[in-house]
Each structure stands twice: as C-alpha cells, then as structure tokens.
Design a protein around this motif. Structure first.
Motif, PDB file in Angstrom:
ATOM      1  N   LEU A   1       1.988  10.566  -3.422  1.00 14.20           N
ATOM      2  CA  LEU A   1       1.875  11.238  -1.701  1.00 14.20           C
ATOM      3  C   LEU A   1       2.589  11.935  -1.224  1.00 14.20           C
ATOM      4  CD1 LEU A   1      -0.775  11.348  -0.687  1.00 14.20           C
ATOM      5  CD2 LEU A   1      -0.681   9.231   0.618  1.00 14.20           C
TER       6      LEU A   1
ATOM      7  N   TYR B   1       1.116  -1.560  -0.209  1.00 11.96           N
ATOM      8  CA  TYR B   1       0.311   0.354   0.012  1.00 11.96           C
ATOM      9  C   TYR B   1       1.160   1.265   0.187  1.00 11.96           C
ATOM     10  CZ  TYR B   1      -3.338   3.597   1.588  1.00 11.96           C
ATOM     11  OH  TYR B   1      -3.989   4.437   1.518  1.00 11.96           O
ATOM     12  N   PHE B   2       2.237   1.541   1.052  1.00  8.53           N
ATOM     13  CA  PHE B   2       2.682   2.229   1.127  1.00  8.53           C
ATOM     14  C   PHE B   2       3.786   2.592   0.343  1.00  8.53           C
ATOM     15  CE2 PHE B   2       0.789   2.323   5.146  1.00  8.53           C
ATOM     16  CZ  PHE B   2       0.543   3.985   5.918  1.00  8.53           C
TER      17      PHE B   2
ATOM     18  N   ASN C   1      -5.398   3.636  -8.908  1.00  7.50           N
ATOM     19  CA  ASN C   1      -4.358   3.625  -9.555  1.00  7.50           C
ATOM     20  C   ASN C   1      -3.684   3.468 -10.965  1.00  7.50           C
ATOM     21  OD1 ASN C   1      -3.502   6.280  -7.793  1.00  7.50           O
ATOM     22  ND2 ASN C   1      -3.931   5.117  -6.167  1.00  7.50           N
TER      23      ASN C   1
ATOM     24  N   MET D   1       2.317   4.425  -3.083  1.00  5.95           N
ATOM     25  CA  MET D   1       1.340   5.485  -2.370  1.00  5.95           C
ATOM     26  C   MET D   1       2.625   6.526  -2.612  1.00  5.95           C
ATOM     27  SD  MET D   1      -1.543   5.983  -1.249  1.00  5.95           S
ATOM     28  CE  MET D   1      -2.219   5.244  -2.772  1.00  5.95           C
TER      29      MET D   1
ATOM     30  N   THR E   1      -5.540   6.957   2.235  1.00 10.48           N
ATOM     31  CA  THR E   1      -4.806   6.967   3.271  1.00 10.48           C
ATOM     32  C   THR E   1      -5.422   7.854   4.672  1.00 10.48           C
ATOM     33  OG1 THR E   1      -3.214   7.391   1.506  1.00 10.48           O
ATOM     34  CG2 THR E   1      -2.871   7.824   3.875  1.00 10.48           C
TER      35      THR E   1
ATOM     36  N   ASN F   1      -5.815   9.658  -3.726  1.00 11.06           N
ATOM     37  CA  ASN F   1      -4.971   8.252  -2.115  1.00 11.06           C
ATOM     38  C   ASN F   1      -4.568   9.669  -0.888  1.00 11.06           C
ATOM     39  OD1 ASN F   1      -4.472   7.102  -4.661  1.00 11.06           O
ATOM     40  ND2 ASN F   1      -3.827   8.843  -5.519  1.00 11.06           N
ATOM     41  N   ALA F   2      -5.173  10.688  -0.537  1.00 15.29           N
ATOM     42  CA  ALA F   2      -4.605  11.495   0.291  1.00 15.29           C
ATOM     43  C   ALA F   2      -6.017  11.424   0.952  1.00 15.29           C
ATOM     44  CB  ALA F   2      -4.321  12.211   0.548  1.00 15.29           C
TER      45      ALA F   2
ATOM     46  N   ALA G   1      -6.102   1.138  -3.902  1.00 13.60           N
ATOM     47  CA  ALA G   1      -5.418   1.510  -4.593  1.00 13.60           C
ATOM     48  C   ALA G   1      -4.697   1.812  -5.742  1.00 13.60           C
ATOM     49  CB  ALA G   1      -3.689   1.379  -3.050  1.00 13.60           C
TER      50      ALA G   1
ATOM     51  N   TYR H   1      -4.568  13.403  -6.602  1.00 15.09           N
ATOM     52  CA  TYR H   1      -3.492  12.965  -5.480  1.00 15.09           C
ATOM     53  C   TYR H   1      -4.973  13.015  -3.833  1.00 15.09           C
ATOM     54  CZ  TYR H   1      -0.167  14.708  -1.886  1.00 15.09           C
ATOM     55  OH  TYR H   1       0.225  15.231  -0.705  1.00 15.09           O
TER      56      TYR H   1
END
Length: 482
Positions: free
Chosen positions: A78, A69-70, A321, A73, A292, A288-289, A317, A285
């Motif tokens: 992000l 996930y991160f 994306n 991002m 999160t 995604n923000a 995600a 953006y």
C-alpha cells in the motif's frame, strides 16, 4: 515530601535510560516500584499497577492490532508509491529526505493518532535512512516534533481535554491558534533543513543515478530496494565521507548521531519494501487503500472505539489479502516482534503512571509548581501557562496536566482578568515536546520500529522539540492569540 520524591523518580528514570544503565522497560517497572516503597505505600503497589494497566489496556490493544494492520498494509504494497514519490522528491539528498520526513509526518498526523503516524512515517522513510547511512535519531526526532505540532488538532486529544477541563468549545480554542501552529510547522521544516544539511555535510552530497550499472562504479553503491526502476544511489567523490567511512564526518557529528554507526549491511529492515516480495497484492491495492481510508475516517468520526476499529481492520485485512491460514499465521509471526516490544513497553509504562498517580505524586508536583508562581505574575498567567506546559506535559500525562493543572492555572488567571480561552490556547504550546515523553505510548512505536534507543532519541530530540514549543508560544504572543 511527595513532591520531592515525584521529581526524583522522574529524574532517576530519565538519567538511567539516557545513560543506558537500564532498559526502558526495566526502568519503567523497577524505578516506580522502589519509589512506591520509599513513600511507604509498598503494600498498595499492586493496586496502583492494576489501575495503571486498566487505564492503558485499551491503548495497548489499539497498538497491537494497529501494528498488525499497518504491517499487513506494508507487506501488500500500500505504501510503496509513497516511498517512490518521496524518493523522486528527495533524489537521495539527505536534506530533502529529512524535509520529506517532516512533511510526511505532518500530513499523516491529520488522522489524529500518533502511533499511526509513526508507523506510516517510519515504514516509508526507514529504508532511505538506513541505505544512505543517515542518522535514525534525526528521523525519529523530526517525526516526533512534527507530530507534536499537529497533535493539537481538535480530534488529536489535548485540545479536547483543554476544552473539557475549562468547559469551552474546542473550535474556539483551536481555530485562533492556527497561525501560531502554522509558524510551528514552519519551524519544524526549518529544523529539518538544518539537520538535513548537517547530514549532507557528514555523509557527502548524494545523487540519484538511474543509469549506473551494477558493479561498474569505483565507489561503493547502495541499492534502494523498493525505489522502483532499478534506481541506485552513488556517493559523489569528494564528500565528507564515503562508503564505510560515512559513519564519521566533519565536526564529529557521528557522536551526536549514534544510530549512524549501526551495521548498514543488515537488510532485515528492507525486506518489507522489496518490489518483488511474495506478499504484494497489486490487484487488491484499491481495496486496501479504501479500507485504510474508511478506517481512518471512522476513527476521526469516532464511530467506534479505536481498539475495536483496528481489531476489525486487522482481521479483515488478513482475511482478504491472505485467505489461507498458513499465510495469515506467517504475517502475524512476521510482526510479532514489534507487537511484543511495543505492548510490553506500554504495560511497563502503566506501572510508572499508576504509581505516579496512585501515590499522589502528580497532584503534589502540580500544586507545588502552581504555588511557586509569584502573585505579580497573575496578569501574565497565559504566558506562565505556556512556559509551564513545556516541562509539565513532558513529565506527566495529558490527562494529569489538562484536568489537574490547567483548571488551577485558569482560576488563578481569571482573578487577574485573563480569559480561560487564552489559558487553554497557551496550554497547547508544550505538545511538540510532549510527543517524546516517556509517558506517551506512541513514542515507543516510533523508536521501536526505527530501531533507535529511547535514550538516544530523548537526548537528541528534547532540545529541538522544546525550541519548537517556544517558537509556537512566541508566535501566539506576536499574533495576540495568547
């Protein structure tokens, strides 16, 4: 006998990895297996390992999907504004960069999850450390210690465990500890200043010069990919080290910072923050923000188990994306190395914890330590608990300490009029050191993403984290909290 073997197993493991005689994965598997045979319970090794794997499987699943996930991002941009903001604050000054690491780690730690904190912190700060040839163990040490102080949040784990074990309210434990923990954070920031000044002395003073033209400087220059605006970094003449020579510096600091001697021409760690990378999704953006923030909020509110949240988050995600299957496979493949390393380390740690618990070593070690406390120390059991929490939370899991040792200490203290609340608060003191324990899965995320040897991280961090723990203990005593 089990007490001696338990301490011997832990000591053997730490010595071997710190001397780099074995890899952490091999040591986590082979050392406990040998000691399990030594105590005469080799036939039960399989059961102990399966129990340990079963206990840590949710953690491994959480780490696997959290990394994906991160990682996504990071790919989509992000955290690029965070990097640019930190760069503007740091101005390519090593001292400011180390302080920025501590601040970022402390802020992100508000989500209560160490793995998430380390992934975000390393993703944002690694390019700066690498490009400026700074010591990566400074980054991991400061991040782990800052996260350890913040790990005492009621939703972070230790406070909830202490409250459950002693049947207390978590708020009654945590709220009075806030001043002492605040002093602990100040201590981490001061530590960051000290380490940052040492890095500045070793590397020389750095300045950000946006006007520096490519290829016109007489000295080597380093491009900060992802800094935005074509920012470049140059070293002032007369510093303690320039160019390739920055790996060595005044006072022989390079020996204490092994990560500083790595090949800094290797760019693989910076591709994720290239401002022109094809994976950027600027139009998405805010989606995604928001995703999160929603994910972290759901995690704090415990709406679902954390592994399930990250599984759903990673799937969503990737789908939004990267709607095309080849792109999704490419993103998963790009982060497969981190996933395999971290999950493999967690399952290896399951062997260690499974044997330590299954053979009864943990219980015997705890009973021996509690029994070694002189009767005259009874009225000071809160102080004793705080001091014991520093090594015990390093050598055993939080579950083992809070559910196995703290109730015994609280009972001993109650016989001398010491409140269980004081015992519970004192038991939180060791958390800054606990976050660098080989039994904490999150630390493998930290060292893995930072490309730092676990032994190097341990050798560098233990002394500073233990000192921070003692500062928290002294502050608690000063404020009358403990």
């Amino acid at each position: 006998m089990l007490t001696i073997l338990g301490f011997a197993m832990i000591a053997t493991f730490l010595v071997l990895i710190m001397l780099k005689k074995m890899s952490p994965i091999a040591a986590l598997v082979l050392i406990p297996a040998l000691f399990c045979v030594a105590v005469g319970q080799g036939a039960k090794l399989g059961d102990y390992v399966i129990d340990g794997v079963g206990n840590l499987a949710p953690t491994a699943a959480m780490l696997m999907f959290a990394i994906v996930y991160f990682g996504v991002m990071i790919d989509v941009g992000l955290f690029d504004p965070i990097v640019r903001g930190i760069l503007r604050f740091c101005k390519a000054d090593p001292m400011r960069i180390v302080v920025g690491t501590a601040v970022l780690a402390a802020i992100v730690s508000l989500d209560g999850d160490g793995s998430t904190t380390f992934m975000i912190t390393v993703s944002a700060m690694y390019p700066l450390y690498k490009r400026l040839k700074m010591s990566l163990v400074v980054m991991t040490g400061v991040a782990a210690t800052a996260n350890g102080v913040m790990n005492t949040l009621p939703w972070g784990g230790p406070t909830a465990r202490a409250a459950t074990a002693l049947k207390l309210d978590a708020g009654d434990i945590f709220v009075p500890m806030i001043p002492a923990l605040g002093i602990g954070l100040v201590a981490v920031l001061l530590l960051a200043v000290v380490l940052g000044r040492r890095e500045r002395k070793r590397l020389g003073m750095l300045t950000l010069d946006e006007a520096l033209a490519t290829g016109t400087a007489a000295e080597p220059e380093t491009v900060l990919v992802g800094a935005g605006g074509g920012d470049r970094v140059r070293r002032n003449s007369g510093g303690a080290g320039t160019g390739a020579g920055a790996g060595t510096g005044a006072g022989g600091d390079a020996a204490e910072h092994p990560a500083a001697d790595e090949d800094t021409d290797e760019d693989e760690g910076f591709k994720g923050l290239d401002p022109d990378r094809a994976t950027l999704r600027p139009r998405l953006y805010w989606f995604n923000a928001g995703l999160t923030i929603a994910l972290l909020t759901a995690m704090i509110m415990e709406l679902m188990p954390i592994p399930v949240l990250f599984l759903l988050g990673a799937a969503l995600a990737l789908t939004v994306n990267f709607p095309h299957m080849p792109d999704q496979r490419a993103r998963i493949a790009a982060h497969a190395d981190n996933v395999l390393n971290v999950s493999g380390m967690v399952f290896a740690a399951a062997v260690f914890t499974g044997v330590l618990s299954g053979t009864g070593m943990v219980e015997h070690m705890a009973d021996w330590l509690v029994g070694a406390i002189p009767d005259g120390m009874g009225p000071h059991m809160a102080i004793v608990t705080g001091i014991l929490s520093i090594p015990l939370t390093y050598f055993m899991s939080n579950d083992g300490f809070y559910f196995g040792v703290v109730p015994v200490l609280a009972e001993a203290g109650a016989a001398h009029g010491v409140s269980p609340l004081e015992i519970a608060r004192a038991s939180l003191v060791g958390q800054p050191l606990h976050m660098s324990s080989p039994l904490v899965p999150a630390v493998y995320v930290l060292v893995g993403m930072a490309k730092v040897e676990f032994g190097d991280h341990t050798r560098f961090t233990v002394k500073w984290a233990a000192l921070t723990s003692l500062v928290v203990l002294c502050a608690g005593l000063l404020f009358g909290i403990i």
